[in-house]
Design a protein around this motif. Structure first.
Motif, PDB file in Angstrom:
ATOM      1  N   GLU A  56      14.856  46.804  -3.518  1.00  0.00           N
ATOM      2  CA  GLU A  56      14.159  46.217  -2.427  1.00  0.00           C
ATOM      3  C   GLU A  56      14.652  45.343  -1.623  1.00  0.00           C
ATOM      4  N   SER A  57      14.315  45.199  -0.509  1.00  0.00           N
ATOM      5  CA  SER A  57      14.909  43.986   0.373  1.00  0.00           C
ATOM      6  C   SER A  57      13.920  43.018   0.885  1.00  0.00           C
ATOM      7  N   THR A  58      13.939  41.783   0.982  1.00  0.00           N
ATOM      8  CA  THR A  58      13.400  40.986   1.493  1.00  0.00           C
ATOM      9  C   THR A  58      13.906  40.218   2.602  1.00  0.00           C
ATOM     10  N   ARG A  59      13.200  40.011   3.818  1.00  0.00           N
ATOM     11  CA  ARG A  59      13.804  39.628   5.055  1.00  0.00           C
ATOM     12  C   ARG A  59      13.679  38.119   5.345  1.00  0.00           C
ATOM     13  N   GLY A  60      14.369  37.387   6.059  1.00  0.00           N
ATOM     14  CA  GLY A  60      14.077  36.059   6.472  1.00  0.00           C
ATOM     15  C   GLY A  60      14.853  35.104   5.444  1.00  0.00           C
ATOM     16  N   PRO A  61      14.550  33.832   5.514  1.00  0.00           N
ATOM     17  CA  PRO A  61      15.300  32.678   4.820  1.00  0.00           C
ATOM     18  C   PRO A  61      14.995  33.068   3.313  1.00  0.00           C
ATOM     19  N   GLY A  62      15.958  32.737   2.773  1.00  0.00           N
ATOM     20  CA  GLY A  62      15.668  33.110   1.033  1.00  0.00           C
ATOM     21  C   GLY A  62      15.661  34.577   0.762  1.00  0.00           C
ATOM     22  N   GLY A  63      15.969  35.404   1.702  1.00  0.00           N
ATOM     23  CA  GLY A  63      15.751  37.000   1.737  1.00  0.00           C
ATOM     24  C   GLY A  63      17.299  37.582   0.809  1.00  0.00           C
ATOM     25  N   GLY A  64      16.912  38.704   0.510  1.00  0.00           N
ATOM     26  CA  GLY A  64      18.143  39.369  -0.116  1.00  0.00           C
ATOM     27  C   GLY A  64      17.617  40.541  -0.856  1.00  0.00           C
ATOM     28  N   TYR A  65      18.257  40.925  -1.831  1.00  0.00           N
ATOM     29  CA  TYR A  65      17.821  42.144  -2.673  1.00  0.00           C
ATOM     30  C   TYR A  65      17.359  41.917  -4.069  1.00  0.00           C
ATOM     31  N   THR A  66      16.529  42.777  -4.355  1.00  0.00           N
ATOM     32  CA  THR A  66      16.021  42.668  -5.763  1.00  0.00           C
ATOM     33  C   THR A  66      15.847  44.155  -6.521  1.00  0.00           C
ATOM     34  N   LEU A  67      16.036  44.214  -7.729  1.00  0.00           N
ATOM     35  CA  LEU A  67      16.032  45.429  -8.301  1.00  0.00           C
ATOM     36  C   LEU A  67      14.312  46.126  -8.224  1.00  0.00           C
ATOM     37  N   ALA A  68      14.474  47.141  -7.726  1.00  0.00           N
ATOM     38  CA  ALA A  68      12.961  47.741  -7.726  1.00  0.00           C
ATOM     39  C   ALA A  68      12.363  48.496  -8.993  1.00  0.00           C
ATOM     40  N   ARG A  69      13.155  48.626 -10.233  1.00  0.00           N
ATOM     41  CA  ARG A  69      12.885  49.050 -11.357  1.00  0.00           C
ATOM     42  C   ARG A  69      13.178  48.066 -12.444  1.00  0.00           C
ATOM     43  N   PRO A  70      12.751  48.115 -13.546  1.00  0.00           N
ATOM     44  CA  PRO A  70      13.459  47.370 -14.617  1.00  0.00           C
ATOM     45  C   PRO A  70      14.617  47.903 -14.999  1.00  0.00           C
ATOM     46  N   LEU A  71      15.452  46.909 -15.694  1.00  0.00           N
ATOM     47  CA  LEU A  71      17.250  47.249 -15.793  1.00  0.00           C
ATOM     48  C   LEU A  71      17.179  48.615 -16.636  1.00  0.00           C
ATOM     49  N   ALA A  72      16.416  48.810 -17.688  1.00  0.00           N
ATOM     50  CA  ALA A  72      16.414  49.793 -18.459  1.00  0.00           C
ATOM     51  C   ALA A  72      16.195  51.373 -17.902  1.00  0.00           C
ATOM     52  N   GLN A  73      15.476  51.178 -16.603  1.00  0.00           N
ATOM     53  CA  GLN A  73      15.039  52.280 -16.098  1.00  0.00           C
ATOM     54  C   GLN A  73      15.898  52.901 -14.665  1.00  0.00           C
ATOM     55  N   ILE A  74      17.003  52.027 -14.815  1.00  0.00           N
ATOM     56  CA  ILE A  74      18.022  52.449 -13.782  1.00  0.00           C
ATOM     57  C   ILE A  74      19.260  52.926 -14.426  1.00  0.00           C
ATOM     58  N   SER A  75      19.988  54.054 -14.450  1.00  0.00           N
ATOM     59  CA  SER A  75      21.063  54.526 -14.974  1.00  0.00           C
ATOM     60  C   SER A  75      22.171  54.229 -14.095  1.00  0.00           C
ATOM     61  N   ALA A  76      23.417  54.461 -14.536  1.00  0.00           N
ATOM     62  CA  ALA A  76      24.732  54.511 -13.536  1.00  0.00           C
ATOM     63  C   ALA A  76      24.475  55.755 -12.814  1.00  0.00           C
TER      64      ALA A  76
END
Length: 170
Positions: A56-76
């Protein structure tokens, strides 16, 4: 299945994101600097990852990207497939072509490759990275101050002094 540099870099960038997101979004410029991947290339990768619902992305100052799901739920496999396929039916077309050309060999290989990538999660990659960091020896620290070198009189202490001495003798 082809795993190109694009897929490899996407997995590296996602692992970096997972390692550095602590309750706030991570800027692409920070990932770019740490992973030595161009910012414009990361923007392309993260666009595909966002469309796949992995980040997921966040705009503006302090923005950037975060994972949309927990680590264990994202596979290679999720990551690679998000950036390697341009549209949903490309994978089906690739499978059909492989079956016609070489039969079961490549179909089985493709299935095993996907199966393996699905078994490796982002959580696994983060834990492997942290384990390697813990095992890495600490950089050697200087235990004593460097010794002062005492020169004998008449012995040059640099190439320039040696050249001056040689010119003076002429």
């Amino acid at each position: 299945m082809r795993i190109t540099t694009r897929g490899q870099l996407a997995v590296s960038a996602m692992t970096d994101l997972a390692l550095h997101q602590q309750l706030r979004p991570v800027a692409l410029s920070a990932i770019s600097a740490r992973q030595r991947i161009s910012l414009s290339y990361l923007e392309q990768l993260f666009s595909a990852l966002r469309k796949a619902g992995l980040i997921e992305s966040t705009r503006g100052p302090g923005g950037g990207y975060t994972l949309a799901r927990p680590l264990a739920q994202i596979s290679a496999a999720d990551i690679v497939l998000a950036v390697e396929t341009l549209n949903g039916d490309e994978l089906g077309t690739e499978r059909a072509a492989a079956r016609e050309a070489t039969g079961e060999l490549w179909t089985a290989f493709h299935a095993r490759a996907i199966e393996y990538l699905q078994s490796v999660t982002l959580h696994d990659l983060v834990m492997q990275h942290r384990a390697r960091q813990a095992e890495a020896p600490e950089p050697a620290q200087a235990t004593a101050a460097p010794r002062a070198v005492r020169l004998r009189p008449g012995v040059p202490n640099s190439v320039f002094a040696l050249g001056s001495m040689a010119l003076a003798r002429k």
